[in-house]
Scaffold this active site. Structure first.
Site, short mmCIF file in Angstrom:
data_model
loop_
_atom_site.label_atom_id
_atom_site.label_comp_id
_atom_site.label_asym_id
_atom_site.label_seq_id
_atom_site.Cartn_x
_atom_site.Cartn_y
_atom_site.Cartn_z
N ASP A 1 0.77 -1.35 -0.05
CA ASP A 1 -0.16 -0.14 0.01
C ASP A 1 0.96 1.35 0.19
O ASP A 1 0.78 2.15 0.83
CB ASP A 1 -1.06 0.03 1.27
N GLU B 1 -11.60 0.30 -3.46
CA GLU B 1 -10.73 0.80 -2.54
C GLU B 1 -9.60 1.67 -3.11
O GLU B 1 -9.50 2.00 -3.96
CB GLU B 1 -10.04 -0.45 -1.62
#
Length: 631
Positions: free
Chosen positions: A49, A248
């Site tokens: 991420d 997301e």
């Protein structure tokens, strides 16, 4: 920390080491990042991420703390995200050599991070983002993170690597924050500080009802919030971003006056062709708060490029006027385990905006991006600044003088190595190299150029220092290190155990002087021509010709000499410019060659253009230059 390969491979290595003709000092092989490639950014540990912050000539990448999770029998299980309570940080000035700054122990709830967690209310720290803002004349840094899917927290610091504190003692954004109702997953923050200093926070994700096609197509779970002037408060109510097929991974960047919101498209149901599952889509607006209009997609799922997929997480950033996207892929885990098992590593590739503002499809690959600047080997370089490696790990260090949360290279065994790309030793080359080491066993550090088996330019002998964190600086002479090279530090020693730890290294330049023949100076604005009389050199015409080249300077003060002559009895003035700045003039009278010297000249360090220009000829037609020499 990524563990060594399995016991089976270790036993096989021992068996092979006993075979005739196989060197016990043969260099080991890299895991996933091959010398010459820039991806993944690191392979001695994992990181997911990623988000990029650019600050004062460096790119800082913040990541979730992916680590291998093991079954009771010692095998690696599918990633369950349980170690994601820290944030990994690396940084680079050149996009190839990345300094490992270790892990920020963010989560502190229920004794997380062994009681050292900063945010005592948080049990997790997912998908970070970071920004800085000048407040009261001082740069302040803000690190946003997700406490699982339940809310967003913020830490603050006075530098991009900390130390960090929790200014609120609670979450910044929760489901009760105005406008956040209806967000399925309150996570994956992205932050933007606009040109006027106003901060905006983007987050959210999830599908309220995966069995409802309308809910899949328009989840309405993305949000944007305006931040307060302090960057640790919320101003007003959140605004919904109607991102089609939202899953997301909020992303935000500003280009050419427009705001680009990007995100990972979901995997549920059947999608129209313009919303491909698991890829990064993007929307554009003239306002940071929207409304945003969907424009397309620019980054395919990692499976397309690397043969292993999973979720897709990214951030777009600009560094030195070039746009890039940082994203994760399961390349390191695939190289080590044979399959990804959900463990991710950071990658960077170039991103291009078209003339109409749309974004071209990014081509993910292991080659990555080229090194943007040469590394200076004459300053202290942390050993954990790594372009490529084989076998090592990093750990917290007790050595003095390093950066915040200093690390050292550890887990060093015979044949392991670390390397950096494009170190510029200059034309004069290096004289010595030193390293800070700690050891209970000892061994050698072979300094090699361009590969782990390349030319040997020096060897550092490491003796036991009295402990794995008892540090001693050692030094040796260097021969043959000049110009631009990859530098490999190859570790050798006897036995199968750990040999020593390494904190930093640094070369010193030759100080006997650098002499450059004028006829080799051909960088831009070239001289009129070469001459053989009164010496082998060049001729300069007034106000139009120059002799120039690039010189590396480790020091900022030199005595500088030029041998030259005038073409007549009159005086010719030749000006010297270093890095575009005039630093002095040489005056040559008559046709007989003379050496003119300027003492104590101050100038910029690093790679600089050195230029000689005949500014005025005082009636002569030209001037002749033989060489320039620095002492």
């Amino acid at each position: 920390m990524i563990r060594k390969l399995t016991v089976l491979l270790w036993v096989l290595t021992l068996l092979l080491s006993g075979l005739p003709g196989l060197s016990v000092h043969a260099a080991n092989s890299p895991l996933a990042k091959i010398p010459g490639n820039s991806n993944p950014l690191m392979d001695h540990k994992l990181g997911a991420d990623p988000f990029a912050l650019v600050y004062k000539g460096r790119v800082y990448v913040y990541m979730s703390s992916d680590e291998y999770v093991y079954n009771s029998d010692g095998t690696v299980k599918e990633n369950d995200f349980s170690p994601l309570n820290k944030i990994q940080v690396i940084s680079s000035a050149d996009m190839v050599n990345w300094t490992d700054h270790g892990a920020i122990p963010v989560a502190g709830y229920n004794n997380a991070n062994n009681g050292s967690g900063i945010a005592k209310w948080a049990s997790l720290s997912w998908a970070p983002s970071a920004a800085y803002k000048t407040i009261n004349g001082k740069d302040k840094f803000f690190l946003y993170f997700a406490n699982g899917a339940s809310g967003i927290g913020v830490l603050t610091a006075d530098s991009p690597i900390g130390p960090w504190t929790d200014p609120l003692g609670k979450a910044l954004v929760t489901q009760s924050t105005p406008g956040m109702s209806g967000v399925t997953w309150l996570f994956d923050p992205a932050v933007l500080v606009d040109d006027d200093g106003t901060g905006y926070l983007y987050s959210g994700g999830g599908i309220p009802n995966t069995s409802d096609p309308a809910s899949v197509a328009n989840p309405k779970t993305a949000r944007v919030l305006k931040l307060g002037a302090d960057m640790t408060s919320v101003a007003g109510s959140a605004v919904t971003i109607d991102a089609p097929y939202m899953f997301e991974d909020s992303g935000i960047h500003k280009y050419n006056g427009k705001y680009y919101y990007s995100y990972c498209i979901n995997f549920s149901g059947t999608h129209p062709p313009d919303y491909p599952a698991g890829e990064i889509g993007y929307m554009v607006s003239s306002s940071p708060m929207g409304p945003f209009t969907y424009k397309g997609h620019f980054l395919k799922n990692p499976y397309t490029f690397f043969g292993v997929g999973g979720n897709n997480h990214h951030a777009v950033f600009n560094f030195n006027n070039q746009w890039y996207v940082v994203y994760h892929a399961q390349t390191v885990s695939k190289a080590q385990l044979g399959e990804g098992k959900g463990y991710r590593s950071p990658h960077i590739n170039k991103l291009v905006h078209n003339a109409d503002g749309t974004i071209q499809e990014v081509q993910g690959n292991m080659a990555g991006v080229p090194q943007t600047a040469n590394l200076n080997p004459y300053t202290r370089v942390e050993a954990e600044t790594i372009g490529w490696q084989a076998g090592i790990a990093t750990e917290k260090s007790q050595a003095a003088g390093g950066p915040v949360a200093n690390l050292n290279v550890t887990n060093i065994h015979n044949g392991d190595w670390i390397a950096v790309g494009s170190a510029d030793f200059g034309t004069g080359g290096a004289k010595t190299v030193k390293a800070n080491v700690a050891s209970t066993v000892g061994g050698k550090i072979e300094v090699r150029l361009d590969s782990a088996a390349g030319p040997l330019v020096g060897t550092l002998n490491v003796s036991p220092t009295g402990g794995a964190q008892v540090w001693k600086e050692i030094e040796t002479g260097v021969s043959g290190a000049a110009g631009v090279h990859k530098v490999f530090f190859v570790f050798t020693g006897s036995g199968t155990g750990s040999l020593f730890n390494m904190d930093y290294w640094q070369f010193t330049p030759n100080t006997s002087g650098t002499k450059v023949e004028a006829e080799t100076m051909t960088l831009g604005g070239t001289y009129a021509g070469k001459v053989n009389s009164p010496f082998s050199g060049v001729v300069l015409y007034a106000n139009q010709d120059s002799a120039a080249y690039t010189q590396y300077f480790a020091n900022s003060t030199h005595s500088i000499s030029v041998r030259g002559a005038s073409s007549s009895s009159a005086t010719a003035r030749v000006d010297l410019l270093i890095g575009g700045t005039a630093v002095g003039s040489f005056y040559f009278t008559g046709t007989a060659p003379t050496v003119q010297t300027l003492s104590g000249i101050s100038h910029a360090t690093g790679n600089q253009e050195v230029k000689l220009v005949l500014t005025t000829d005082n009636g002569t037609w030209d001037a002749y230059v033989d060489y320039i020499e620095f002492q």
